[in-house]
Design an enzyme around this catalytic site. Structure first.
Site, PDB file in Angstrom:
ATOM      1  N   THR A  55     -26.058 -10.410   3.356  1.00  0.00           N
ATOM      2  CA  THR A  55     -27.238 -10.246   4.193  1.00  0.00           C
ATOM      3  C   THR A  55     -28.529 -10.185   3.386  1.00  0.00           C
ATOM      4  O   THR A  55     -28.617  -9.450   2.403  1.00  0.00           O
ATOM      5  CB  THR A  55     -27.090  -8.987   5.086  1.00  0.00           C
ATOM      6  OG1 THR A  55     -28.260  -8.823   5.884  1.00  0.00           O
ATOM      7  CG2 THR A  55     -26.833  -7.725   4.287  1.00  0.00           C
ATOM      8  N   ASN A  56     -29.497 -10.988   3.796  1.00  0.00           N
ATOM      9  CA  ASN A  56     -30.850 -10.886   3.231  1.00  0.00           C
ATOM     10  C   ASN A  56     -31.514  -9.666   3.856  1.00  0.00           C
ATOM     11  O   ASN A  56     -31.495  -9.521   5.079  1.00  0.00           O
ATOM     12  CB  ASN A  56     -31.680 -12.126   3.577  1.00  0.00           C
ATOM     13  CG  ASN A  56     -31.268 -13.362   2.812  1.00  0.00           C
ATOM     14  OD1 ASN A  56     -30.492 -13.296   1.867  1.00  0.00           O
ATOM     15  ND2 ASN A  56     -31.801 -14.497   3.216  1.00  0.00           N
ATOM     16  N   SER A  89     -34.131  -8.503  14.913  1.00  0.00           N
ATOM     17  CA  SER A  89     -35.489  -8.209  15.354  1.00  0.00           C
ATOM     18  C   SER A  89     -36.480  -8.890  14.426  1.00  0.00           C
ATOM     19  O   SER A  89     -36.343  -8.789  13.201  1.00  0.00           O
ATOM     20  CB  SER A  89     -35.734  -6.697  15.325  1.00  0.00           C
ATOM     21  OG  SER A  89     -37.105  -6.418  15.527  1.00  0.00           O
ATOM     22  N   ASP A  90     -37.465  -9.567  15.001  1.00  0.00           N
ATOM     23  CA  ASP A  90     -38.511 -10.165  14.178  1.00  0.00           C
ATOM     24  C   ASP A  90     -39.336  -9.091  13.472  1.00  0.00           C
ATOM     25  O   ASP A  90     -40.022  -9.377  12.494  1.00  0.00           O
ATOM     26  CB  ASP A  90     -39.413 -11.066  15.029  1.00  0.00           C
ATOM     27  CG  ASP A  90     -38.707 -12.340  15.473  1.00  0.00           C
ATOM     28  OD1 ASP A  90     -37.737 -12.754  14.803  1.00  0.00           O
ATOM     29  OD2 ASP A  90     -39.119 -12.913  16.498  1.00  0.00           O
ATOM     30  N   CYS A 136     -30.279 -14.450  -5.406  1.00  0.00           N
ATOM     31  CA  CYS A 136     -29.357 -13.945  -4.394  1.00  0.00           C
ATOM     32  C   CYS A 136     -29.772 -14.249  -2.958  1.00  0.00           C
ATOM     33  O   CYS A 136     -28.937 -14.262  -2.070  1.00  0.00           O
ATOM     34  CB  CYS A 136     -29.128 -12.439  -4.569  1.00  0.00           C
ATOM     35  SG  CYS A 136     -30.590 -11.415  -4.691  1.00  0.00           S
ATOM     36  N   ARG A 137     -31.036 -14.497  -2.720  1.00  0.00           N
ATOM     37  CA  ARG A 137     -31.517 -14.673  -1.337  1.00  0.00           C
ATOM     38  C   ARG A 137     -30.994 -15.977  -0.750  1.00  0.00           C
ATOM     39  O   ARG A 137     -31.194 -17.057  -1.300  1.00  0.00           O
ATOM     40  CB  ARG A 137     -33.048 -14.651  -1.326  1.00  0.00           C
ATOM     41  CG  ARG A 137     -33.642 -14.730   0.060  1.00  0.00           C
ATOM     42  CD  ARG A 137     -35.161 -14.542   0.002  1.00  0.00           C
ATOM     43  NE  ARG A 137     -35.774 -14.889   1.252  1.00  0.00           N
ATOM     44  CZ  ARG A 137     -35.826 -14.093   2.311  1.00  0.00           C
ATOM     45  NH1 ARG A 137     -35.306 -12.898   2.239  1.00  0.00           N
ATOM     46  NH2 ARG A 137     -36.396 -14.492   3.422  1.00  0.00           N
ATOM     47  N   ASP A 179     -22.872 -13.047   7.980  1.00  0.00           N
ATOM     48  CA  ASP A 179     -24.242 -12.585   7.934  1.00  0.00           C
ATOM     49  C   ASP A 179     -24.280 -11.323   8.799  1.00  0.00           C
ATOM     50  O   ASP A 179     -23.397 -11.104   9.636  1.00  0.00           O
ATOM     51  CB  ASP A 179     -25.171 -13.672   8.491  1.00  0.00           C
ATOM     52  CG  ASP A 179     -26.611 -13.214   8.581  1.00  0.00           C
ATOM     53  OD1 ASP A 179     -27.118 -12.637   7.606  1.00  0.00           O
ATOM     54  OD2 ASP A 179     -27.214 -13.420   9.651  1.00  0.00           O
ATOM     55  N   TYR A 181     -37.895  -6.573  12.029  1.00  0.00           N
ATOM     56  CA  TYR A 181     -36.932  -6.031  11.070  1.00  0.00           C
ATOM     57  C   TYR A 181     -36.190  -4.815  11.643  1.00  0.00           C
ATOM     58  O   TYR A 181     -36.732  -4.072  12.453  1.00  0.00           O
ATOM     59  CB  TYR A 181     -37.580  -5.661   9.719  1.00  0.00           C
ATOM     60  CG  TYR A 181     -38.149  -6.865   9.016  1.00  0.00           C
ATOM     61  CD1 TYR A 181     -37.402  -7.578   8.101  1.00  0.00           C
ATOM     62  CD2 TYR A 181     -39.435  -7.313   9.301  1.00  0.00           C
ATOM     63  CE1 TYR A 181     -37.916  -8.699   7.478  1.00  0.00           C
ATOM     64  CE2 TYR A 181     -39.959  -8.433   8.693  1.00  0.00           C
ATOM     65  CZ  TYR A 181     -39.196  -9.132   7.780  1.00  0.00           C
ATOM     66  OH  TYR A 181     -39.702 -10.244   7.177  1.00  0.00           O
ATOM     67  N   ASP A 190     -27.512  -9.395  10.445  1.00  0.00           N
ATOM     68  CA  ASP A 190     -28.447  -9.379  11.575  1.00  0.00           C
ATOM     69  C   ASP A 190     -28.338 -10.663  12.381  1.00  0.00           C
ATOM     70  O   ASP A 190     -28.495 -11.757  11.857  1.00  0.00           O
ATOM     71  CB  ASP A 190     -29.883  -9.182  11.079  1.00  0.00           C
ATOM     72  CG  ASP A 190     -30.059  -7.873  10.323  1.00  0.00           C
ATOM     73  OD1 ASP A 190     -29.303  -6.921  10.590  1.00  0.00           O
ATOM     74  OD2 ASP A 190     -30.953  -7.803   9.460  1.00  0.00           O
TER      75      ASP A 190
END
Length: 187
Positions: A55-56, A21-22, A104-105, A12, A24, A14
């Site tokens: 990565t999402n 970061s919340d 994909c998510r 992954d 983004y 982030d």
């Protein structure tokens, strides 16, 4: 040289490679790698492992940044890893939001299937999925990956939960995972 699933580590992004970061990570200037993560990726590469990223990136669907800015972040990551003597085999990302009904998510395995397809693997059985959230582990589990949770990013909170999965290797960070994998200390 062919890639074998047991020689593949999927990360992954982030919270594993870079600070999360919340709000983004919206630009290449906000993309801050953990001090030792780049060297850990390079060490994996130098030891014969292929490294891919899944990565999402729902910030794209939310309009916080676009795919051009994301490409700049991934170019920076690739450059840093290559400068350290490593290689990223593929970066798979999901640009969709949680309500877009994509395949994909994560926790769905679509990103991992993309990696499998791009790298020409018949399966991902025995490869590693390293993440900081339950959804990372669930995506890896769906593909038969071995699972590792790092305590960086959201990982410390995730580690306190009942994951509902067996045999999850808990690591302090990506360097700790790399040290354990390369030394064979996987318990």
């Amino acid at each position: 040289m062919p890639i074998y699933p047991q020689q593949l580590v999927i990360l992954d992004r982030d919270g594993v490679i870079n600070e999360d970061s919340d709000a983004y990570i919206k630009s290449v200037n906000e993309w801050i790698p953990y001090s030792d993560s780049i060297d850990a990726i390079a060490r994996l590469s130098q030891s014969g492992y292929s490294v891919a990223i899944a990565t999402n990136q729902s910030g794209i669907a939310r309009g916080y940044y676009d795919e051009t800015e994301l490409a700049k972040m991934h170019a920076r990551l690739t450059t840093l890893v290559e400068t350290a003597g490593g290689r990223i085999a593929h970066v798979a990302y999901c640009p969709h939001g949680p309500d877009d009904n994509c395949t994909c998510r994560k926790p769905l395995p679509g990103l991992l299937h993309e990696i499998q397809r791009v790298l020409g693997l018949s399966s991902l059985q025995g490869s590693w999925m390293v993440g900081d959230s339950l959804r990372d582990l669930q995506a890896g589990h769906a593909c038969g990956c071995r699972l590792a949770l790092v305590k960086t990013g959201k990982g410390a909170k995730t580690a306190q939960k009942d994951l509902g999965l067996n045999d999850v290797l808990i690591c302090t960070n990506l360097t700790d995972f790399t040290d354990k994998l390369l030394s064979g200390r996987l318990d």
